[in-house]
Design a protein around this motif. Structure first.
Motif, PDB file in Angstrom:
ATOM      1  N   ALA A 254       0.587  -1.401   0.172  1.00  0.00           N
ATOM      2  CA  ALA A 254       0.052   0.016  -0.358  1.00  0.00           C
ATOM      3  C   ALA A 254       0.772   1.658  -0.032  1.00  0.00           C
ATOM      4  CB  ALA A 254      -1.213   0.008   1.331  1.00  0.00           C
TER       5      ALA A 254
ATOM      6  N   ALA B 247      -8.962   7.497  -0.677  1.00  0.00           N
ATOM      7  CA  ALA B 247      -8.746   6.406  -0.224  1.00  0.00           C
ATOM      8  C   ALA B 247      -9.802   6.382   0.808  1.00  0.00           C
ATOM      9  CB  ALA B 247      -6.909   6.208   0.802  1.00  0.00           C
TER      10      ALA B 247
ATOM     11  N   ALA C 192     -12.779   3.114   0.441  1.00  0.00           N
ATOM     12  CA  ALA C 192     -13.368   2.589   1.834  1.00  0.00           C
ATOM     13  C   ALA C 192     -14.384   2.065   1.946  1.00  0.00           C
ATOM     14  CB  ALA C 192     -11.901   2.333   2.552  1.00  0.00           C
TER      15      ALA C 192
ATOM     16  N   VAL D 299      -7.682   4.170  -6.269  1.00  0.00           N
ATOM     17  CA  VAL D 299      -7.858   3.466  -5.014  1.00  0.00           C
ATOM     18  C   VAL D 299      -8.581   2.287  -5.898  1.00  0.00           C
ATOM     19  CG1 VAL D 299      -8.901   4.005  -2.537  1.00  0.00           C
ATOM     20  CG2 VAL D 299      -7.693   5.207  -3.665  1.00  0.00           C
TER      21      VAL D 299
ATOM     22  N   SER E 255      -6.363  -1.881  -2.161  1.00  0.00           N
ATOM     23  CA  SER E 255      -4.804  -0.608  -1.186  1.00  0.00           C
ATOM     24  C   SER E 255      -6.901  -0.115  -0.120  1.00  0.00           C
ATOM     25  CB  SER E 255      -5.346   0.968  -2.503  1.00  0.00           C
ATOM     26  OG  SER E 255      -4.192   0.204  -3.855  1.00  0.00           O
ATOM     27  N   VAL E 256      -7.973  -0.903  -0.545  1.00  0.00           N
ATOM     28  CA  VAL E 256      -8.612  -0.114   0.399  1.00  0.00           C
ATOM     29  C   VAL E 256      -8.806  -1.315   0.983  1.00  0.00           C
ATOM     30  CG1 VAL E 256      -8.954   2.006  -0.930  1.00  0.00           C
ATOM     31  CG2 VAL E 256     -10.417  -0.531  -1.477  1.00  0.00           C
TER      32      VAL E 256
ATOM     33  N   ALA F 152      -4.368   1.836   4.230  1.00  0.00           N
ATOM     34  CA  ALA F 152      -4.968   3.833   3.168  1.00  0.00           C
ATOM     35  C   ALA F 152      -3.895   4.758   4.119  1.00  0.00           C
ATOM     36  CB  ALA F 152      -6.791   3.831   4.152  1.00  0.00           C
TER      37      ALA F 152
END
Length: 207
Positions: free
Chosen positions: A4, A57, A61, A136, A142-143, A150
């Protein structure tokens, strides 16, 4: 977790490397005042990039679960956005630089003013949050790992942006002229375009 951070680092360089009006402004501040003032302006840019990365981010998420059923098409769309940004960056490299870009703005002759002024100017560019959001949402990893991933993504983006802008601030007159001249401007823009395109291809390979 390291992935990440590295993703944020690469993304940060992708958006920071093109030498445009803000970079020229930072260079001019360093030459006209001091490295401290230029460095403060550089950190203003990095702060704005970090804030945009954080927004992307957090939003990524928040909607990750909702978009999970259409993750494949979404990643293709995100890759398309990144490829469009890469093409736009490359196209701008071929445009002649506006004559007014090299003028240093007055009123930013202290570190605090330089930081606040350049932070505000950089935040006026909403394309940055579109760029990070596409990354993202395109890279679900990445999430998916939670808040710590994040945070590392945002930290990587901030470190990349800060290191590049500080290089411009401290590069001196010679390096500054090389970077902000027509050839340097074209080279940095095309480098950024290549990085963004590579990120888009990475997203496509994950679908």
């Amino acid at each position: 977790m390291t992935g990440a951070f590295l993703a944020g680092l690469v993304a940060g360089y992708g958006v920071a490397i093109p030498v445009g009006a803000i970079a020229v402004l930072i260079l001019g501040l360093s030459a006209r005042t001091s490295f401290r003032v230029g460095a403060a302006g550089a950190l203003g840019v990095a702060t704005a990039d970090g804030l945009y990365a954080a927004v992307a981010a957090v939003a990524g998420a928040a909607v990750a679960g909702v978009v999970a059923p259409v993750a494949g098409p979404l990643r293709i769309a995100a890759a398309a956005v990144l490829l469009a940004l890469a093409a736009h960056t490359g196209w701008r490299a071929l445009r002649p630089a506006p004559a007014t870009e090299g003028r240093s703005r007055r009123g930013m002759d202290t570190p605090l003013r330089a930081f606040a002024g350049i932070l505000a100017l950089t935040l006026l560019n909403p394309a940055t949050v579109v760029y990070f959001a596409a990354l993202v949402l395109g890279r679900g990893d990445s999430v998916d790992s939670g808040g710590s991933a994040a945070v590392l993504f945002v930290l990587g983006a901030f470190v990349a942006s800060a290191s590049w802008q500080l290089l411009i601030a401290g590069g001196g007159t010679l390096v500054g002229r090389l970077l902000t001249g027509s050839r340097g401007r074209r080279a940095t823009a095309l480098t950024s375009s290549a990085i963004i395109a590579a990120l888009a291809l990475t997203v496509l390979l994950q679908t």
